[in-house]
Design an enzyme around this catalytic site. Structure first.
Site, PDB file in Angstrom:
ATOM      1  N   LYS A 173       0.854  -1.179   0.000  1.00 28.95           N
ATOM      2  CA  LYS A 173       0.000   0.000   0.000  1.00 28.95           C
ATOM      3  C   LYS A 173       0.897   1.238   0.000  1.00 28.95           C
ATOM      4  O   LYS A 173       1.928   1.257   0.684  1.00 28.95           O
ATOM      5  CB  LYS A 173      -0.870  -0.043   1.263  1.00 28.95           C
ATOM      6  CG  LYS A 173      -1.909   1.061   1.381  1.00 28.95           C
ATOM      7  CD  LYS A 173      -2.755   0.844   2.638  1.00 28.95           C
ATOM      8  CE  LYS A 173      -3.865   1.857   2.812  1.00 28.95           C
ATOM      9  NZ  LYS A 173      -4.669   1.627   4.034  1.00 28.95           N
ATOM     10  N   SER A 225      -9.758   1.583   3.206  1.00 27.05           N
ATOM     11  CA  SER A 225      -8.948   2.355   2.309  1.00 27.05           C
ATOM     12  C   SER A 225      -7.922   1.556   1.499  1.00 27.05           C
ATOM     13  O   SER A 225      -7.454   2.043   0.482  1.00 27.05           O
ATOM     14  CB  SER A 225      -8.201   3.436   3.102  1.00 27.05           C
ATOM     15  OG  SER A 225      -7.272   2.851   3.996  1.00 27.05           O
ATOM     16  N   SER A 258      -9.703  -0.854   7.362  1.00 26.59           N
ATOM     17  CA  SER A 258      -9.163  -0.704   6.006  1.00 26.59           C
ATOM     18  C   SER A 258      -8.463  -1.903   5.402  1.00 26.59           C
ATOM     19  O   SER A 258      -8.136  -1.889   4.226  1.00 26.59           O
ATOM     20  CB  SER A 258      -8.191   0.466   5.965  1.00 26.59           C
ATOM     21  OG  SER A 258      -8.915   1.650   5.799  1.00 26.59           O
TER      22      SER A 258
HETATM   23  N1  GLN Z   1     -13.049   3.818   6.667  1.00 21.27           N
HETATM   24  C1  GLN Z   1     -12.432   4.267   7.880  1.00 21.27           C
HETATM   25  C2  GLN Z   1     -12.036   5.728   7.740  1.00 21.27           C
HETATM   26  O1  GLN Z   1     -12.328   6.293   6.743  1.00 21.27           O
HETATM   27  C3  GLN Z   1     -11.244   3.403   8.213  1.00 21.27           C
HETATM   28  C4  GLN Z   1     -10.060   3.704   7.412  1.00 21.27           C
HETATM   29  C5  GLN Z   1      -8.862   2.909   7.791  1.00 21.27           C
HETATM   30  O2  GLN Z   1      -8.966   1.863   8.439  1.00 21.27           O
HETATM   31  N2  GLN Z   1      -7.718   3.424   7.410  1.00 21.27           N
HETATM   32  O3  GLN Z   1     -11.448   6.300   8.625  1.00 21.27           O
END
Ligand code: GLN
Length: 486
Positions: A80, A155, A179
């Site tokens: 990532k 994400s 995420s």
């Molecule tokens: N969807 C969550 C957010 O937008 C989690 C994102 C993540 O785990 N990085 O914060």
């Protein structure tokens, strides 16, 4: 024999050990797979073909001298785009870091290099890991390989899509509120978030430092165990990194132990898609049929997840992201007239709308007068959430829940409604707030052919047991073996 890109890392590693293929052949197979599907899926922000082949050749040279470094030696791993690899781009999918090249390696990168992994690509994400659909990327929208009109989750959408599109055998993502697990669920692969502190965050671009963890994506639980083994270990540069005896995760997968598995009743209420519910119910039955005991448990603070997280995570983010100011890091506006103007314009031009929303939210809850009412209160609620899990774990070894309330949604469907996007993580966020490990494994498909994921939540630092539980289920079904038609 199936194509090389269709095989698991464990299978590829066995082929390398048997001298049947070279690492260069494996890397080349993935590169040509990328050539044929990447224009549809768009998992990668960038990758360096020549450098990848060079690393693979070096692995082959080592092997020919009998100096193999372990199961990851010569295996491609894509990261990532928030995990630092020296001399590779590091953008967090943000325009503010568009041209940034990392001057150093993350701890996980150092470990993977020591083990001979071929680190070959930068995977797309929601800008700074803020989002659940990868639509917030400052560069491009990644598509769900099962239905290109749909989102891959987020994400770490690029990390999940690359696995299910067979563009990489192993990838790493990061998980702050879901995420890793949510995109794994939506793309039909395995994704695992370790216990907070198990994997060093050194060299991971910080979003919410008390929640962030790096973890593996793979086609199978065994592969996830192999990659997890490769990235754990104490690191003095991360003060939250734990010193402990690390088990052999792969060896621990095979056991005939019978477990007591808790099903939290609050995870089956309103908002859960009926097809997802049916798949999870069937998975629970399947554990019962294998002879494991199922108990109903209660996690009464389940509904605090989203409100508590959206105070604490933005608070931490607003502080972590202050370094991107056009001076210390990142894009500098060409329009600025003076120093203050550099801050304003660089940040206004460099950050996308969701990141700005989080910075504003975070600055607000931390400001004097609101701090006690929001931030402090949310910290207290976080303790209660953690206690809830502790109480539940007195009755069981692990918890079984849906990973995501729905299967993959259509691109654009929630893009203008932040709250409904935030609700994608109702089943994953509390695991981060409690610091626990969680894994998502494929457990079925909707009638429309979209993957569904089962989440298994383990006790702190009991990854070995949690993955053994996941593996026991995976062995009984072929969900993980299906691949999308691309
Ligand atoms: N969807 C969550 C957010 O937008 C989690 C994102 C993540 O785990 N990085 O914060």
């Amino acid at each position: 024999m199936p194509e090389l890109y269709e095989q698991t890392a464990a299978e590829l590693s066995a082929l390398l050990d048997a001298g049947e293929v070279s690492s260069k052949e494996i890397m080349s197979a993935f590169l040509s797979r990328i050539d044929s599907v990447e224009s549809k899926v768009r998992s990668f922000n960038s990758f360096d073909r020549e450098d990848a082949l060079k690393q693979a050749e070096a692995a082959d040279a080592r092997r020919s001298q009998g100096a193999v470094k372990g199961p990851l030696d010569g295996i491609p791993v894509a990261l990532k785009d928030v995990i630092a690899v020296k001399d590779q781009p590091l953008t967090a999918s943000s325009k503010i870091l568009k041209d940034f090249v990392s001057p150093y390696d993350a701890h996980v990168t150092e470990l993977l290099k020591e083990q001979g992994a071929v680190l070959f690509g930068r995977l797309n994400l929601d800008e700074f890991a803020m989002g659940s659909s990868t639509e917030n990327s400052g560069f491009q929208r990644t598509c769900n390989p099962w239905d290109l009109e749909r989102i891959p989750g987020g994400s770490s959408g690029g990390s999940a899509a690359a696995i299910s599109a067979l563009e990489a055998p192993l990838t790493l993502g990061s998980d702050t509120g879901g995420s890793i697990r949510q995109p794994a669920s939506l793309c039909g692969c395995v994704g695992m978030k370790p216990t907070y502190g198990l994997v060093s965050r050194y060299g991971l671009i910080a979003f919410a430092s008390s929640l962030d963890q790096i973890g593996p994506f793979a086609k199978s639980v065994e592969d996830a165990a192999i990659l997890l083994q490769g990235i754990v270990g104490h690191d003095r540069r991360d003060s939250t990194s734990i010193k402990m005896e690390i088990p052999d995760y792969r060896a621990a997968l095979t056991t005939d132990k019978k477990w007591r598995l808790g099903v939290p009743k609050e995870y089956f209420g309103e908002g859960l898609d009926p097809e997802v519910r049916a798949a999870i119910d069937a998975a629970i039955k399947s554990y019962e049929a294998m002879g494991h005991e199922i108990v109903e448990v209660s996690l009464p603070t389940t509904d605090l997840a989203v409100p508590v997280y959206y105070i604490l995570a933005p608070a931490e983010a607003s502080s972590n992201l202050s370094r991107y100011d056009g001076i210390r890091y990142g894009h500098r506006s060409a329009e600025a007239k003076d120093a203050i103007d550099v801050y304003y314009k660089s940040r206004a031009e460099g950050f996308g709308p969701e990141v700005k929303r989080r910075i504003i939210l975070g600055s607000y809850v931390l400001s004097s007068g609101y701090y006690d009412a929001y931030y402090l209160k949310a910290q207290k609620a976080r303790t209660i959430i953690r206690n809830d899990f502790n109480a539940a774990f007195e009755q069981c070894d692990a918890l079984l829940t849906p990973t995501s309330p729905t299967a993959a949604f259509k691109a654009g469907e929630k893009a203008d409604d932040p709250l409904s996007m935030y609700l994608s993580d109702i089943f994953t966020i509390n695991v981060n707030l409690a610091g626990l490990p969680g894994i998502s494994v494929p457990c079925g498909f909707t009638s429309g052919g979209l993957p569904i994921g089962l989440q298994i939540i383990g006790k702190a630092f009991q990854e070995a047991e949690m993955m053994a539980i996941a593996h026991a289920y995976e062995k009984q079904h072929d969900w993980s073996k299906r691949t999308p038609a691309l």
